[in-house]
Design an enzyme around this catalytic site. Structure first.
Site, PDB file in Angstrom:
ATOM      1  N   ASP A  46      -4.602  -3.192   5.567  1.00  0.00           N
ATOM      2  CA  ASP A  46      -5.727  -2.654   4.598  1.00  0.00           C
ATOM      3  C   ASP A  46      -6.052  -3.660   3.607  1.00  0.00           C
ATOM      4  O   ASP A  46      -7.084  -3.615   2.716  1.00  0.00           O
ATOM      5  CB  ASP A  46      -5.503  -1.490   4.024  1.00  0.00           C
ATOM      6  CG  ASP A  46      -5.065  -0.631   3.206  1.00  0.00           C
ATOM      7  OD1 ASP A  46      -3.469  -2.252   3.656  1.00  0.00           O
ATOM      8  OD2 ASP A  46      -4.540   0.445   2.746  1.00  0.00           O
ATOM      9  N   SER A  47      -4.859  -4.587   3.579  1.00  0.00           N
ATOM     10  CA  SER A  47      -5.045  -6.046   3.084  1.00  0.00           C
ATOM     11  C   SER A  47      -6.290  -7.019   3.143  1.00  0.00           C
ATOM     12  O   SER A  47      -6.268  -7.474   2.384  1.00  0.00           O
ATOM     13  CB  SER A  47      -3.601  -6.516   3.031  1.00  0.00           C
ATOM     14  OG  SER A  47      -2.888  -6.996   4.235  1.00  0.00           O
ATOM     15  N   ASP A  85      -3.735   0.038   9.846  1.00  0.00           N
ATOM     16  CA  ASP A  85      -3.622   0.394   8.448  1.00  0.00           C
ATOM     17  C   ASP A  85      -4.743   1.625   8.506  1.00  0.00           C
ATOM     18  O   ASP A  85      -5.940   1.792   8.347  1.00  0.00           O
ATOM     19  CB  ASP A  85      -3.441  -0.687   7.439  1.00  0.00           C
ATOM     20  CG  ASP A  85      -2.450  -0.487   6.917  1.00  0.00           C
ATOM     21  OD1 ASP A  85      -1.716   0.457   6.546  1.00  0.00           O
ATOM     22  OD2 ASP A  85      -2.651  -1.191   5.574  1.00  0.00           O
ATOM     23  N   GLU A 117       0.091   5.775   3.879  1.00  0.00           N
ATOM     24  CA  GLU A 117       0.933   4.593   2.973  1.00  0.00           C
ATOM     25  C   GLU A 117       1.650   7.074   2.565  1.00  0.00           C
ATOM     26  O   GLU A 117       0.481   8.233   2.646  1.00  0.00           O
ATOM     27  CB  GLU A 117      -0.342   4.509   1.634  1.00  0.00           C
ATOM     28  CG  GLU A 117      -0.137   3.295   1.916  1.00  0.00           C
ATOM     29  CD  GLU A 117      -0.465   2.789   0.802  1.00  0.00           C
ATOM     30  OE1 GLU A 117      -1.341   2.960  -0.029  1.00  0.00           O
ATOM     31  OE2 GLU A 117      -1.636   1.002   1.010  1.00  0.00           O
ATOM     32  N   GLU A 184       7.662  -0.816   0.280  1.00  0.00           N
ATOM     33  CA  GLU A 184       7.180  -2.408  -0.005  1.00  0.00           C
ATOM     34  C   GLU A 184       7.817  -2.195  -1.483  1.00  0.00           C
ATOM     35  O   GLU A 184       7.589  -1.341  -2.287  1.00  0.00           O
ATOM     36  CB  GLU A 184       5.595  -2.070  -0.055  1.00  0.00           C
ATOM     37  CG  GLU A 184       5.225  -3.151  -0.420  1.00  0.00           C
ATOM     38  CD  GLU A 184       3.556  -3.101  -0.742  1.00  0.00           C
ATOM     39  OE1 GLU A 184       2.976  -2.529   0.164  1.00  0.00           O
ATOM     40  OE2 GLU A 184       2.984  -4.531  -1.476  1.00  0.00           O
TER      41      GLU A 184
END
Ligand code: KIV
Length: 282
Positions: A46-47, A85, A117, A184
């Site tokens: 999703d970056s 993602d 996440e 992360e």
């Protein structure tokens, strides 16, 4: 072509003690290149919200956008495992909605697995998606979707309480059935501890060398993004190379050098003469 990798193959790599290489991609052209190099996992992160769409953080890419990025990447990858993602608010509302949206990434985006996440509080969501037959990658430590508006992008597991919480998150996500976890911006000591404790691979980003594998954002390593995080490494300044090529093209057009004879196709002389005799003149 080597055989397409599965989630089980990724777990086997950890068992063999071979580091796992994961990188992001968002389109067909780069997906082909990263696959040809032989990375293990291609993450459609999703970056994309930031590096492809120019938003300030990851919360703005939609499920529809992600499906488009995922199918472009999936069409370019033959061997690597493709992970899509789950974007912000596509899995937070309910387990049912999470399963439905994970299913859309698989059916419409053609990905092999999804990533989401969160730790303990999302373990049941992970379990529901795994039970639906979709392999899941967890994501703990710094979770950018929520960090953007709460803690900010800070190093995690710096103190004992935070470290204990992250260990609990990792265990809960493994227990829920995930086949790998992205960790992360976790302190290297804690990331290595988790990697040793879990059976499934822990893939670090900004979390030191003790993880079972590493992931980075493609645009950061290629020098194509202007706001890369401090833990990323730029392997090439592609922005300069791209700008140089475009400015040479621009000059050649302005100077009449491009297109040259080599890039030009002609009509036969007699056909052109016939055309001129028939064309209506102003
Ligand atoms: O969206 C993304 O690119 C990611 C990586 C930073 C792991 O989640």
């Amino acid at each position: 072509m080597n055989e397409k990798l599965t989630a089980r193959d990724i777990i086997q790599l950890k068992k063999k003690g071979r580091k796992i290489v994961m990188i992001t991609a968002y389109d067909y052209a780069f997906a082909r290149l990263v696959d040809q190099v032989g990375v293990d996992i291609v993450l459609v992160g999703d970056s994309a919200s930031m590096v492809m769409m120019g938003y300030k953080d990851t919360r703005f890419v939609t499920l529809r956008d992600m499906i488009t990025f995922c199918k472009s990447v999936s069409r370019g990858v033959e061997r690597a495992l493709v992970v899509g993602d789950m974007p912000f608010m596509s899995f937070q509302v309910s387990k049912e909605e999470a399963v439905r949206n994970a299913g859309r990434l698989v059916k419409e985006g053609m990905v092999d697995a999804v990533k989401l996440e969160g730790g303990v509080e999302y373990a049941e969501v992970v379990r529901a998606i795994v039970n639906a037959g979709i392999p899941v990658v967890g994501h703990i430590g710094l979770t950018p979707q929520s960090a953007a508006s709460t803690t900010g992008y800070r190093l995690t597991a710096k103190d004992v309480d935070d470290a204990l919480k992250i260990v609990e998150d990792a265990k809960a996500i493994e227990e829920a059935g995930a086949f790998a976890i992205v960790a992360e911006y976790v302190t290297a000591e804690v990331a290595e501890y988790i990697s040793k404790q879990l059976k499934i691979p822990v893939i670090g980003i900004g979390s030191g060398p003790g993880c079972d594998g590493q992931v980075l954002v493609l645009h950061d390593i290629l020098g194509l993004y202007d706001r890369s995080p401090p833990f990323s490494k730029r392997y090439v300044d592609l922005a300069s190379i791209v700008k140089d090529a475009i400015s040479r093209y621009k000059s050649e057009v302005l100077e009449g050098v491009f297109p040259s004879e080599e890039h030009t196709r002609h009509m036969k002389k007699e056909t052109f003469e016939e055309f001129l005799s028939k064309v209506r003149r102003p």
